[in-house]
Scaffold this motif. Structure first.
Motif, short mmCIF file in Angstrom:
data_model
loop_
_atom_site.label_atom_id
_atom_site.label_comp_id
_atom_site.label_asym_id
_atom_site.label_seq_id
_atom_site.Cartn_x
_atom_site.Cartn_y
_atom_site.Cartn_z
N ARG A 1 -1.89 -7.23 6.17
CA ARG A 1 -0.49 -6.58 6.55
C ARG A 1 -0.06 -7.12 7.27
O ARG A 1 0.81 -7.83 6.98
N LEU A 2 -0.75 -7.46 8.61
CA LEU A 2 0.01 -7.82 9.31
C LEU A 2 0.73 -9.57 9.12
O LEU A 2 1.61 -9.97 9.08
N ARG A 3 -0.04 -10.93 7.92
CA ARG A 3 0.06 -12.44 7.81
C ARG A 3 1.67 -11.41 6.69
O ARG A 3 1.96 -12.58 6.48
N ILE A 4 0.95 -10.97 5.58
CA ILE A 4 2.13 -10.71 5.00
C ILE A 4 3.63 -10.22 5.53
O ILE A 4 4.15 -11.05 5.07
N LYS A 5 3.62 -9.66 6.40
CA LYS A 5 4.97 -9.14 6.67
C LYS A 5 5.44 -10.27 7.66
O LYS A 5 5.99 -10.37 7.96
N GLN A 6 4.72 -10.85 8.31
CA GLN A 6 4.79 -12.42 9.11
C GLN A 6 5.62 -13.48 8.23
O GLN A 6 6.21 -13.88 8.36
#
Length: 191
Positions: A81-86
Motif C-alpha cells: 500500500r505504501l509503495r503504491i501510494k508513493q
C-alpha cells in the motif's frame, strides 16, 4: 500579521519540500542497495486513490480539474500500500506541476492477474526524445520546475521490484499519461 503568515507558509512549504527530498534520497539508496522491502497487504484500491486525490486537491492551479475514472465495482488488491501510494503521489505531483489548464485524471483498471494504475493530464507533454530518459535519476524535462528529478526514477525502481512495468505516453501540448502495471491478486468488493 499577514506578513508573518506569509513567512510561516513559506517556511512550512520549504520544510515539506526538504522532507520529500530527504525521503527520496533515502528511498533511492535503499533501492540501490537492495534493502527496500515490500510489504503486500489487502486494501481497497479506490479508497487509496481517493485518499491521494484528496491530498492533492489543495494544490490545484486555477483552471485545472482533478478527477477520477474508476470501475463501477470496487476491488481489494494485494500490493504494498505504501509503495503504491508513493508511485501515485509522484505521478500526481508531476501532472499537477505540468498542467496549467484542463484536467488531471487518476484511473485504474483490473485484469485477472494485474492492475494498471495511472494518471493522465492535459499538460504541456514530454518531447518524444525524452520519454525514456525521464526515468533516469536527476532527469527533468524542465530544469526550472520544482524537484530534483528523482521521483520517476524511484517509481520505476519500485515497479521493477514488484515485477511490473511502467509506461509513459505523451504528446507535446496535449498531455501525458503515466501507468504502473503490476501483477497482483484482486477480489471484487460486494457493495
Amino acid at each position: 500579521m499577514a506578513e508573518k503568515e506569509l513567512y510561516n507558509s513559506l517556511i512550512s512549504h520549504n520544510n515539506e519540500l526538504l522532507l520529500e527530498l530527504i525521503n527520496d534520497v533515502l528511498d533511492l539508496s535503499k533501492l540501490e542497495s537492495g534493502y527496500l522491502e515490500l510489504h503486500p497487504s489487502w486494501f481497497n484500491l479506490a479508497e487509496l486513490l481517493d485518499e491521494s486525490v484528496a491530498e492533492y486537491t489543495r494544490q490545484l492551479a486555477a483552471g485545472v480539474e482533478l478527477r477520477t475514472h474508476y470501475l463501477d465495482q470496487g476491488f481489494l488488491v494485494e500490493l504494498d500500500r505504501l509503495r503504491i501510494k508513493q508511485i501515485l503521489n509522484n505521478f500526481l505531483s508531476n501532472a499537477l506541476k505540468n498542467t496549467t489548464s484542463g484536467y488531471v485524471e487518476v484511473f485504474y483498471e483490473i485484469d485477472s492477474s494485474y492492475v494498471r494504475i495511472g494518471v493522465r493530464d492535459t499538460g504541456r507533454g514530454i518531447p518524444q526524445n525524452m520519454l525514456e530518459k525521464i526515468f533516469e535519476r536527476f532527469e527533468k524535462v524542465d530544469s526550472f520546475a520544482q524537484g530534483v528529478g528523482l521521483g520517476l526514477s524511484i517509481c520505476k525502481s519500485i515497479v521493477d521490484k514488484m515485477n511490473g512495468r511502467i509506461q509513459v505516453y505523451s504528446q507535446l501540448g496535449l498531455g501525458t499519461t503515466f501507468i504502473a502495471e503490476l501483477p497482483c491478486h484482486s477480489i471484487l468488493v460486494n457493495e
